[in-house]
Design a protein around this motif. Structure first.
Motif, mmCIF file in Angstrom:
data_model
loop_
_atom_site.group_PDB
_atom_site.id
_atom_site.type_symbol
_atom_site.label_atom_id
_atom_site.label_comp_id
_atom_site.label_asym_id
_atom_site.label_seq_id
_atom_site.Cartn_x
_atom_site.Cartn_y
_atom_site.Cartn_z
ATOM 1 N N HIS A 115 0.826 -1.214 0.000
ATOM 2 C CA HIS A 115 0.000 0.000 0.000
ATOM 3 C C HIS A 115 0.854 1.255 0.000
ATOM 4 O O HIS A 115 0.392 2.335 0.370
ATOM 5 N N HIS A 117 1.810 3.011 -2.376
ATOM 6 C CA HIS A 117 1.457 3.978 -3.416
ATOM 7 C C HIS A 117 0.393 4.974 -2.975
ATOM 8 O O HIS A 117 0.032 5.871 -3.736
ATOM 9 N N ARG A 118 -0.092 4.855 -1.745
ATOM 10 C CA ARG A 118 -1.149 5.759 -1.290
ATOM 11 C C ARG A 118 -1.060 5.977 0.205
ATOM 12 O O ARG A 118 -0.604 5.115 0.964
ATOM 13 N N PRO A 123 -2.336 10.340 -2.900
ATOM 14 C CA PRO A 123 -1.434 9.388 -3.551
ATOM 15 C C PRO A 123 0.021 9.765 -3.300
ATOM 16 O O PRO A 123 0.368 10.938 -3.212
ATOM 17 N N THR A 124 0.873 8.767 -3.159
ATOM 18 C CA THR A 124 2.301 9.030 -3.072
ATOM 19 C C THR A 124 2.870 9.082 -4.491
ATOM 20 O O THR A 124 2.161 8.860 -5.477
ATOM 21 N N ILE A 128 1.739 2.254 -8.591
ATOM 22 C CA ILE A 128 0.979 1.104 -8.108
ATOM 23 C C ILE A 128 1.640 -0.195 -8.575
ATOM 24 O O ILE A 128 1.742 -1.163 -7.830
ATOM 25 N N THR A 154 -6.410 5.303 -10.786
ATOM 26 C CA THR A 154 -7.373 4.965 -9.734
ATOM 27 C C THR A 154 -8.710 5.608 -10.091
ATOM 28 O O THR A 154 -8.748 6.762 -10.535
ATOM 29 N N ASN A 173 -8.145 9.382 -10.957
ATOM 30 C CA ASN A 173 -6.808 9.916 -10.705
ATOM 31 C C ASN A 173 -5.804 9.203 -11.610
ATOM 32 O O ASN A 173 -5.738 7.970 -11.624
ATOM 33 N N LYS A 175 -1.707 9.116 -12.611
ATOM 34 C CA LYS A 175 -0.404 9.522 -12.084
ATOM 35 C C LYS A 175 0.705 8.839 -12.861
ATOM 36 O O LYS A 175 0.607 7.658 -13.204
ATOM 37 N N ASN A 198 -6.119 14.843 -11.276
ATOM 38 C CA ASN A 198 -7.206 14.312 -10.472
ATOM 39 C C ASN A 198 -8.506 14.978 -10.912
ATOM 40 O O ASN A 198 -8.634 16.206 -10.850
ATOM 41 N N SER A 263 1.906 13.888 3.566
ATOM 42 C CA SER A 263 1.494 12.564 4.029
ATOM 43 C C SER A 263 2.704 11.839 4.605
ATOM 44 O O SER A 263 3.776 11.826 3.981
#
Length: 329
Positions: A115, A117-118, A123-124, A128, A154, A173, A175, A198, A263
């Protein structure tokens, strides 16, 4: 009649034998992978999940292959030297030796956390990749994501009872991770950079689009992401309807509004699957009072991730936060 009695027995034996035969070659592949890791990446940390549920992690110290002794006249066992092995790991409690028969699966530490990637919402910059997922956010928003190489997509839509279909929310989204390198700050740490778009529909009539760039720095247990985004599409004043749940309200957001989000995701040192996640976000930095703060924990198992926490919103308002993600592949 005899065939009818014997056939089920034969099929049962074949059914039970096939997995055993497959396990011979599976162990051979596992042994080769670990030997390559020990030779090429001696400091790389691996996570071993055992069949009894225990988890052991650390760099690989040593690998020994073994095979059971054969009695005289017994048939040759295919690939017998790869029938099993023991691996010694430099774990937190010291050197631990694991028998291959006790291993349910193993992965590199980085790959074991699917996980990355988020965050909770943000989102990071990490792609993914192979960690495609299906998720449920705040019980009423179903979404899914997948990726090919550096590209990640996503998408999701809410399904909240009491809200007409035209007033539900939707999200897409896209990316692209454009750069990846060692960060030079932490051993085995990486840095990632991404650009994305986004698009969200706050009801079918209210489309809002943001372009963003972000960067993620990772360490041994933590990852920090900074995201800068700006509104590039949509009306500056939107009337949002939520059916009969609450009265309609106006949501102002100027075109060109500049936002920032931070984040942080860190794994607790004494736990393999438990993370603390924090997010701070503001869609318009000229209005600092409209900042959102999320504080929560994440349990990240081999194929399921669960987030629990609270979101502090203007008002002040405290919103319970919960999300689930399943990585089936």
């Amino acid at each position: 009649m005899m065939i009818g009695r014997v056939l089920p027995f034969v099929l049962t034996v074949m059914f039970l034998a096939l997995p055993l035969q497959a396990q011979v070659y599976l162990m051979s592949d596992e042994l080769e992978e670990l030997e390559n890791a020990l030779r090429e990446e001696p400091d790389r940390e691996y996570v071993f999940r055992l069949r009894n549920g225990d988890v052991i992690s650390g760099p690989i110290l040593d690998i020994q292959s073994w095979a059971p002794a054969l009695s005289p006249g017994s048939p040759e066992v295919p690939d017998q030297e790869s029938l099993g092995f023991t691996v010694s790991v430099d774990a937190l409690t010291g050197k631990v030796t694991i028998d291959s028969r006790d291993i349910a699966y193993f992965e590199r530490r980085y790959e074991a956390y699917r996980h990355r990637h988020r965050g909770y919402i943000i989102p990071t910059a990490q792609p993914i990749g192979d960690d495609a997922f299906i998720g449920l956010w705040e019980i009423g928003f179903l979404y899914a994501g997948g990726g090919v190489g550096p590209l990640s997509i996503t998408a999701g839509r809410s399904f909240v009872p009491g809200i007409p279909a035209r007033d539900q929310f939707s999200l897409v989204n896209v990316k692209a991770t454009v750069a990846e390198a060692d960060n030079g700050l932490v051993e085995s740490g990486k840095q990632y950079y991404a650009v994305g778009f986004n698009g969200a529909w706050l009801n079918d009539k209210n489309f809002i689009g943001h372009a963003y760039v972000n960067a993620t720095f990772t360490g041994a247990r933590a990852a920090a992401t900074t995201t800068f985004f700006t509104k590039v599409a949509g009306p500056e004043l939107m009337q949002v309807n939520l059916g009969t749940l609450v009265n309609a309200f106006n949501l102002p957001l100027a075109n060109g509004a500049f936002g920032v989000a931070i984040s942080i995701d860190t794994r607790f040192p004494d736990f393999h699957d438990l993370h603390a996640v924090m997010e701070l976000a503001n869609a318009d930095i000229t209005l600092p009072g409209n900042t959102l703060l999320y504080l929560g924990v994440r349990t990240a198992l081999s194929s399921v991730g669960m987030d629990f926490g609270i979101t502090l919103a203007p008002g002040p308002t405290v919103i319970p936060a919960v999300a689930f993600a399943w990585t089936p592949f």
